[in-house]
Write an enzyme that holds these catalytic residues in place. Sequence first.
Site, short mmCIF file in Angstrom:
data_model
loop_
_atom_site.label_atom_id
_atom_site.label_comp_id
_atom_site.label_asym_id
_atom_site.label_seq_id
_atom_site.Cartn_x
_atom_site.Cartn_y
_atom_site.Cartn_z
N CYS A 1 -6.10 1.49 5.54
CA CYS A 1 -6.71 0.23 5.96
C CYS A 1 -6.12 -0.13 7.33
O CYS A 1 -5.20 0.52 7.82
CB CYS A 1 -6.42 -0.86 4.93
SG CYS A 1 -4.66 -1.29 4.84
N GLU B 1 0.91 3.86 1.90
CA GLU B 1 1.43 4.22 3.21
C GLU B 1 2.65 3.36 3.56
O GLU B 1 3.65 3.86 4.08
CB GLU B 1 0.36 4.04 4.30
CG GLU B 1 -0.90 4.85 4.06
CD GLU B 1 -1.98 4.09 3.30
OE1 GLU B 1 -3.17 4.34 3.58
OE2 GLU B 1 -1.65 3.25 2.44
N HIS C 1 0.83 -1.20 0.00
CA HIS C 1 0.00 0.00 0.00
C HIS C 1 0.87 1.26 0.00
O HIS C 1 2.05 1.21 0.36
CB HIS C 1 -0.93 -0.02 1.20
CG HIS C 1 -2.02 -1.04 1.06
ND1 HIS C 1 -3.03 -1.18 1.98
CD2 HIS C 1 -2.27 -1.96 0.10
CE1 HIS C 1 -3.84 -2.14 1.60
NE2 HIS C 1 -3.39 -2.65 0.46
N CYS D 1 -2.24 -0.83 7.43
CA CYS D 1 -1.50 0.43 7.29
C CYS D 1 -1.67 1.30 8.54
O CYS D 1 -0.72 1.96 8.97
CB CYS D 1 -1.94 1.18 6.04
SG CYS D 1 -1.34 0.41 4.52
#
Length: 149
Positions: free
Chosen positions: A107, A81, A79, A110
């Site tokens: 999410c 992040e 992801h 993360c």
Amino acid sequence: MKKRPSWDEYFLGIAKLVSQRSTCLRRQVGAVIVKGTRMLSTGYNGAPAGLAHCEEVGCLREKLKIPSGERHELCRGLHAEENAIIQAACYGVSISGATIYVTHQPCCPCAKSLINAGIKKIIISAGYPDTLAKEMLDEAGIEIILKGE
């Protein structure tokens, strides 16, 4: 006379630009980690360096019909992040106490990484269907600000 963007508008705009590098077939996400008014790191979602991207091999989550916000481990991509945190670590840049600008709410995986990385504020331009992530960030005292949508 042209209106100068606020810092939040500026960094969210950069996060949106960074998201254009994403190779995810479902959602293009970009992230920018900032301290004060200085960018420290950026990241977008996609496969680990040197591996085939989903746009090349297809999306396992689509094939398995996994709804958004569930079963994050069934994805070959990192992801945005995560990639921003990893890039900071690779170059020895402390992000403790920083703000992250992300095109979408983080999410749960993360959110946990952002908590442990010492991120103090998250500014997003769109939500994401993950209530546990929001609950954990709230419990950690990390402010989430929605700017957009």
